[in-house]
Design an enzyme around this catalytic site. Structure first.
Site, mmCIF file in Angstrom:
data_model
loop_
_atom_site.group_PDB
_atom_site.id
_atom_site.type_symbol
_atom_site.label_atom_id
_atom_site.label_comp_id
_atom_site.label_asym_id
_atom_site.label_seq_id
_atom_site.Cartn_x
_atom_site.Cartn_y
_atom_site.Cartn_z
ATOM 1 N N ARG A 107 40.541 -15.090 78.033
ATOM 2 C CA ARG A 107 40.922 -13.979 78.905
ATOM 3 C C ARG A 107 41.818 -14.449 80.049
ATOM 4 N NH1 ARG A 107 42.014 -8.651 79.257
ATOM 5 N NH2 ARG A 107 41.464 -7.788 81.265
ATOM 6 N N HIS A 165 53.615 -6.772 82.676
ATOM 7 C CA HIS A 165 53.152 -5.937 81.555
ATOM 8 C C HIS A 165 52.133 -4.898 82.015
ATOM 9 C CE1 HIS A 165 52.313 -4.874 77.455
ATOM 10 N NE2 HIS A 165 51.053 -5.233 77.547
ATOM 11 N N ASP A 166 51.269 -5.272 82.937
ATOM 12 C CA ASP A 166 50.227 -4.361 83.411
ATOM 13 C C ASP A 166 50.776 -3.102 84.083
ATOM 14 O OD1 ASP A 166 47.920 -5.377 82.474
ATOM 15 O OD2 ASP A 166 47.189 -6.180 84.376
ATOM 16 N N ASP A 213 58.195 -7.160 82.740
ATOM 17 C CA ASP A 213 57.260 -7.402 81.641
ATOM 18 C C ASP A 213 57.810 -8.516 80.761
ATOM 19 O OD1 ASP A 213 55.590 -7.368 79.446
ATOM 20 O OD2 ASP A 213 55.735 -5.211 79.086
ATOM 21 N N SER A 219 51.362 -1.252 75.065
ATOM 22 C CA SER A 219 51.006 -2.554 74.503
ATOM 23 C C SER A 219 50.553 -2.375 73.054
ATOM 24 C CB SER A 219 49.913 -3.189 75.372
ATOM 25 O OG SER A 219 49.844 -4.570 75.155
#
Lengths: 396, 396
Positions: free
Chosen positions: A236, A365-366, A332, A166
């Site tokens: 967040r 993405h994680d 992602d 990232s």
């Protein structure tokens, strides 16, 4: 220099940052030669907080720099001093793992603008006041400059590997472009050579949520003893959705209800996914500084490696001696595979030594933070090959 | 009943709603027989605001019901009384268009819970106080019930076609499931038979942004003469990103700067995409009620047609006489094509008459509101076929 480190002013630091600094190494740099930032401001002295694992070998050839993502930090492979959670890359770094401290001297540096010990809006200026929004807007290149300065300070001429996902991947690309001779191998994961319009848009929503919170006080919340908790929490929550794939959310939560058998016909968290997001938002506030969030998201938005090299990405890597290995993940959608492909094309155009693997994963993405055996296997093979060329011993 | 309509209490309505009601038709229903909502509450009397185009023919066979999406309303094909913008489906509805008022009697009804004249949290309760958060949580099925009640009131036995996109598509599905005999043809566009975890998550972020705004006052902002403008704006910004595709944002804005030649190194809107989003957020506040936004997003979250039919979607359409035509768009990631396919599979399992077209478009979810020739052509053909079966004249 060591003396300066010991004398670093701890006053006025937020509790979380104090706890972080008590558990990691740090250096005060730039007192003699300030850092010239991309915005034109000269910054110095500034503090760099970092953590290391393993030992630098005699010929200083085994240093690995891990670059962290937006809200992560230098506590890569140990209990976090604030949250008490395990290290964010425990799956990759540790005894017997792909990045084994028995072989490598592993360094991770809290980014410039961060809130875990490195100078950022949370820090005090020369007059003893918190910088807050008077802190200069920094870039990914500025972050990398502070990292290079720390390596100078530590007497580490070059890096066997620079790796990160990232925003960490953006730093890896910037390292390879700015200091090619100091980067033997580079592993950018789940990233892009420039932040897309959609990604800027999501960051902007987060920033607006923070700045809309009256407790933010124009950035001066510390002097007012307030915290823009609700705004930061909403920021967040928004970001967290983008870190997961639609499939992962569906598999994990679907439409399952939270602690109830039927819909509540109200605005409490009926669904597990709501409860989960609220939790992610509220716990984030305890470990992250709102102004830091503004600065680091801005640095990501500003990242555009091609623009910094005459509009041609391949120029950023002209004549590069670095060996590259890129990873992307099929699900992602924040940094989709096509972004990695563009980097690979540019590296190919620059005749670089490059491998690229798109890992099949439904975790979004994680995935770069999770246990992804295919990535780990490929990375281990890549490092083994690089180590052989470098003449590094003890890499099986 | 007409007298009741004229006597409908206008006191305490927000300015926008007042302007809307002055420009459309409305009816007060349920005074004698209250509406039993899914939450168990009985509601009545309640006001339904609607707009019509064209004339009902002698055998009442040409009525078309347009169901609107989350933040749209009954002003389908005319200048909006609040924003002054052209009708939201001007491309589809109007003289010489696919839905021509010369042929059809077109009706669009502001949804229950809305803020353009139909009863919602903005309305006054029996004691003359605004409902605010004491208004019962409504569902898509409740919205459809009020629409059916209005048709009863207007003496329209059934509909030649029910059509709508997004939440409008959910209403179309609910109509077909709840009143199959009253729906000759149904056109659900860019929708799903149940809201996904990711979609609930985005809605929850928007709601939290609104409720985090101190000006929201627990929902009682009208009594406090405040508006949760910043929270509602952030909610809209988040949602707006989900309405566009990544490609559309990239094509439209990319990394282009707003009114400047170089990065500003600050937190103003450097990028056009930021400026655009801020504008979308701030103008939304002038035309939409924050509490309404909470209620209508909740209704979408609650929508799960299979769950309401024993967990089997096909059961919702058992023995349906309705002719269906579904549309999805390739770049719609809010309601991706697979969601439409699930509906088509269920309709096939129920042996329904169904057409389905996935339209190639890079415009994202918002494509359903735009000029999409492939959709218009297919829809025109579908309606022509349905009109022939129905014996409707003058449909070329």
């Amino acid at each position: 220099m060591e003396a300066a480190i010991e004398e670093a002013p701890f006053d006025g630091l937020a509790d979380a940052e104090r706890k972080a600094l008590a558990r990691c190494r740090h250096a005060v740099l730039g007192a003699d030669r300030p850092l010239r930032l991309d915005c034109g401001v000269e910054l110095g002295p500034y503090r760099v907080a970092y953590q290391t694992y393993g030992t630098l070998n005699a010929d200083k050839s085994n240093a690995v720099l891990i670059c962290h993502a937006l809200t992560l930090d230098q506590f890569v492979a140990e209990e976090h001093p604030v949250t008490g959670k395990e290290g964010w890359w425990d799956s990759l770094v540790g005894p017997g793992k792909v990045l084994d401290p028995a072989r490598y001297f592993i360094i991770c540096i809290n980014v410039l603008g961060g809130c875990m010990g490195t100078t950022g809006p949370l820090a005090l200026d020369a007059s003893g006041q918190p910088w807050n929004l008077r802190f200069p807007v920094v870039t990914v290149a500025d972050m990398v400059r502070t990292q290079a300065a720390l390596l100078d300070h530590l007497g580490i001429p070059d890096l066997f590997c620079v790796i990160g996902g990232s925003m960490g991947g953006m730093q890896v690309l910037e390292w390879a472009a700015s200091y090619p001779a100091r980067v033997f191998s580079a592993v950018p994961i789940a990233c892009a050579a420039r932040h897309s319009a959609q990604n800027i848009a999501f960051h902007e929503v987060g920033r607006q949520a923070i700045m809309a919170d009256p407790e933010w006080k124009g950035g001066d919340y510390r002097q007012h003893n307030t915290v823009p908790a609700r705004g930061l929490s909403v920021a967040r929550m928004t970001a967290h959705i983008t870190y997961l794939s639609e499939q992962a959310l569906q598999r994990k939560f679907g439409r399952a209800l939270q602690d109830r058998d039927a819909l509540g016909f109200g605005f409490d968290a009926d669904f597990q996914v709501e409860s989960y997001l609220r939790y992610q938002g509220s716990t984030f506030v305890d470990r992250f500084d709102a102004n830091s969030y503004l600065y680091i998201t801005r640095a990501m938005d500003y990242f555009d490696l091609a623009a910094a090299h005459g509009g041609v990405l391949a120029n950023a890597f002209k004549g590069t001696p670095t060996r590259f290995c890129l990873f992307s993940f099929t699900s992602d959608w924040l940094f989709p595979t096509r972004e990695s492909r563009e980097i690979v094309h540019a590296l190919n155009a620059a005749a670089a030594n490059v491998s690229f693997v798109e890992v099949e994963s439904d975790k979004g993405h994680d995935a770069f933070l999770l246990d992804e055996p295919e990535m780990f296997r490929t990375l281990a093979g890549f490092l083994k090959g690089a180590a052989a060329v470098r003449g590094l011993k003890d890499v099986p």
